[in-house]
Design an enzyme around this catalytic site. Structure first.
Site, mmCIF file in Angstrom:
data_model
loop_
_atom_site.group_PDB
_atom_site.id
_atom_site.type_symbol
_atom_site.label_atom_id
_atom_site.label_comp_id
_atom_site.label_asym_id
_atom_site.label_seq_id
_atom_site.Cartn_x
_atom_site.Cartn_y
_atom_site.Cartn_z
ATOM 1 N N THR A 297 0.855 5.658 -1.464
ATOM 2 C CA THR A 297 0.142 6.870 -1.100
ATOM 3 C C THR A 297 0.197 7.940 -2.183
ATOM 4 O O THR A 297 1.099 7.945 -3.028
ATOM 5 C CB THR A 297 0.760 7.441 0.194
ATOM 6 O OG1 THR A 297 0.194 8.716 0.502
ATOM 7 C CG2 THR A 297 2.259 7.626 0.039
ATOM 8 N N ASP A 298 -0.757 8.863 -2.120
ATOM 9 C CA ASP A 298 -0.731 10.031 -2.995
ATOM 10 C C ASP A 298 0.434 10.953 -2.670
ATOM 11 O O ASP A 298 0.770 11.838 -3.454
ATOM 12 C CB ASP A 298 -2.035 10.816 -2.859
ATOM 13 C CG ASP A 298 -2.243 11.348 -1.450
ATOM 14 O OD1 ASP A 298 -2.447 10.533 -0.535
ATOM 15 O OD2 ASP A 298 -2.203 12.583 -1.262
ATOM 16 N N TRP B 17 -6.345 9.430 2.086
ATOM 17 C CA TRP B 17 -7.412 9.820 3.030
ATOM 18 C C TRP B 17 -8.132 8.586 3.592
ATOM 19 O O TRP B 17 -9.351 8.518 3.636
ATOM 20 C CB TRP B 17 -8.410 10.747 2.349
ATOM 21 C CG TRP B 17 -7.860 12.078 1.931
ATOM 22 C CD1 TRP B 17 -6.560 12.395 1.658
ATOM 23 C CD2 TRP B 17 -8.602 13.288 1.717
ATOM 24 N NE1 TRP B 17 -6.441 13.712 1.295
ATOM 25 C CE2 TRP B 17 -7.678 14.281 1.326
ATOM 26 C CE3 TRP B 17 -9.952 13.617 1.811
ATOM 27 C CZ2 TRP B 17 -8.060 15.595 1.025
ATOM 28 C CZ3 TRP B 17 -10.333 14.916 1.506
ATOM 29 C CH2 TRP B 17 -9.401 15.890 1.130
ATOM 30 N N TYR C 96 8.181 11.130 4.272
ATOM 31 C CA TYR C 96 7.211 10.037 4.174
ATOM 32 C C TYR C 96 6.947 9.679 2.714
ATOM 33 O O TYR C 96 7.004 8.506 2.332
ATOM 34 C CB TYR C 96 5.908 10.440 4.862
ATOM 35 C CG TYR C 96 4.770 9.479 4.635
ATOM 36 C CD1 TYR C 96 4.768 8.219 5.224
ATOM 37 C CD2 TYR C 96 3.688 9.826 3.818
ATOM 38 C CE1 TYR C 96 3.726 7.335 5.013
ATOM 39 C CE2 TYR C 96 2.642 8.947 3.603
ATOM 40 C CZ TYR C 96 2.664 7.709 4.205
ATOM 41 O OH TYR C 96 1.639 6.820 3.989
ATOM 42 N N TYR D 184 0.840 -1.195 0.000
ATOM 43 C CA TYR D 184 0.000 0.000 0.000
ATOM 44 C C TYR D 184 0.874 1.243 0.000
ATOM 45 O O TYR D 184 1.690 1.444 0.896
ATOM 46 C CB TYR D 184 -0.940 -0.001 1.208
ATOM 47 C CG TYR D 184 -1.898 -1.160 1.183
ATOM 48 C CD1 TYR D 184 -3.029 -1.137 0.378
ATOM 49 C CD2 TYR D 184 -1.642 -2.306 1.934
ATOM 50 C CE1 TYR D 184 -3.893 -2.214 0.325
ATOM 51 C CE2 TYR D 184 -2.493 -3.389 1.894
ATOM 52 C CZ TYR D 184 -3.621 -3.342 1.094
ATOM 53 O OH TYR D 184 -4.475 -4.417 1.039
ATOM 54 N N LYS E 65 8.013 6.145 0.753
ATOM 55 C CA LYS E 65 6.999 5.314 0.118
ATOM 56 C C LYS E 65 7.334 5.088 -1.364
ATOM 57 O O LYS E 65 7.156 3.984 -1.888
ATOM 58 C CB LYS E 65 5.626 5.955 0.246
ATOM 59 C CG LYS E 65 5.102 6.029 1.667
ATOM 60 C CD LYS E 65 4.894 4.654 2.281
ATOM 61 C CE LYS E 65 3.660 3.984 1.769
ATOM 62 N NZ LYS E 65 3.375 2.694 2.484
#
Length: 213
Positions: free
Chosen positions: A18-19, A67, A42, A16, A46
Site C-alpha cells: 500500500t501507499d 484507492w 496499518y 499486495y 504492511k
C-alpha cells in the site's frame, strides 16, 4: 510462513502492499526507492510484511497500490451515489491525492507480471523479483473522484438530488488513523520492466459505474 514456503519450494509469491508505507508528504509521485515512513499501524505492518518477504529470499512480486475499488460490495462510488440521491449538498475531501485503481486492473496486471516473471526466470538468470508500484494512471482528489462519479451517473440517466459538492480539507473529517495526503505512486518501473501500459483512472471507474448502474 508463505514466504518461507515459497523460498523452500522455489515458488513465486505475490504480495499486495500500500501507499500507506509512505508518510504522504510532498506533491510528487514516489518511486520504489523513495524513503518510507508509515503514519499508522496499518502502514507499519504492511511495510514489515514487505521486509520479511525480501528477507526470506523467495522470488516475489510486491505490488504497492492505493484507492482500490471493485464493482461488487461497498465502495466510495456507491457511497457517493447513495448520498447524492439523499442530499442536496455533499462535502468531500480535496487535499488527499491519488489514483482510484480497480481490483480488475490489479488482477490483470498480476496475471501478466507473473507470466512474464516465470517465463523470464525459466529462460535466463534474470530475476524480476522486487517491489513495484501498481496504480491506474493520472491523479485526482476524493472530491474530484466524487464529482466524476456523479457527473457520469447523471449522464447514464441516474436521477440524483445533489446540487452542490463542496471541497473540504481532511481536518473536516477527523479519524483515529491518519491518512496520507499524497498517495501518488510512480509506475515507471513496472511499465519499463514488464512493458505494461496503465490506463487512466477514469477508464476503470467508468467501467465500474456501467456495471453497478
Amino acid at each position: 510462513m508463505l514466504a518461507r514456503c515459497a523460498a523452500e519450494t522455489g515458488a513465486w509469491l505475490v504480495h499486495y502492499s500500500t501507499d500507506y508505507v509512505f508518510d504522504g508528504s510532498g506533491e510528487t509521485a514516489r518511486d520504489e526507492q523513495a524513503a518510507t515512513g508509515p503514519l499508522s499501524v496499518y502502514g507499519q505492518t504492511k511495510l514489515e510484511g514487505e521486509e520479511l518477504i525480501r528477507a526470506s529470499g523467495c522470488r516475489h512480486l510486491i505490488l504497492r497500490t492505493s484507492w482500490v475499488y471493485a464493482a461488487r460490495g461497498g465502495n466510495f462510488a456507491r457511497t457517493m451515489l447513495r448520498l447524492a440521491a439523499e442530499r442536496e449538498r455533499l462535502t468531500v475531501i480535496d487535499d488527499q491525492i491519488g489514483a482510484p485503481t480497480g481490483a480488475d486492473l490489479l488482477a490483470d496486471l498480476t496475471a501478466q507480471m507473473v507470466r512474464t516473471a516465470m517465463s523470464t526466470a525459466a529462460g535466463s538468470d534474470l530475476d524480476l523479483s522486487g517491489v513495484y508500484h501498481a496504480v491506474a494512471s493520472g491523479e485526482t482528489s476524493w472530491h474530484g473522484y466524487a464529482s466524476f462519479v456523479i457527473e457520469r451517473a447523471r449522464q447514464k440517466g441516474r436521477e440524483l438530488k445533489v446540487q452542490t459538492i463542496d471541497p473540504v480539507p481532511t481536518s473536516a473529517f477527523p479519524t483515529p488513523a491518519q491518512r496520507p495526503h499524497n498517495s501518488r505512486l510512480s509506475t515507471h518501473k513496472l511499465q519499463q520492466v514488464f512493458g505494461l501500459r496503465l490506463p487512466p483512472w477514469q477508464q476503470g471507474v467508468e467501467r465500474m459505474l456501467t456495471e453497478i448502474l
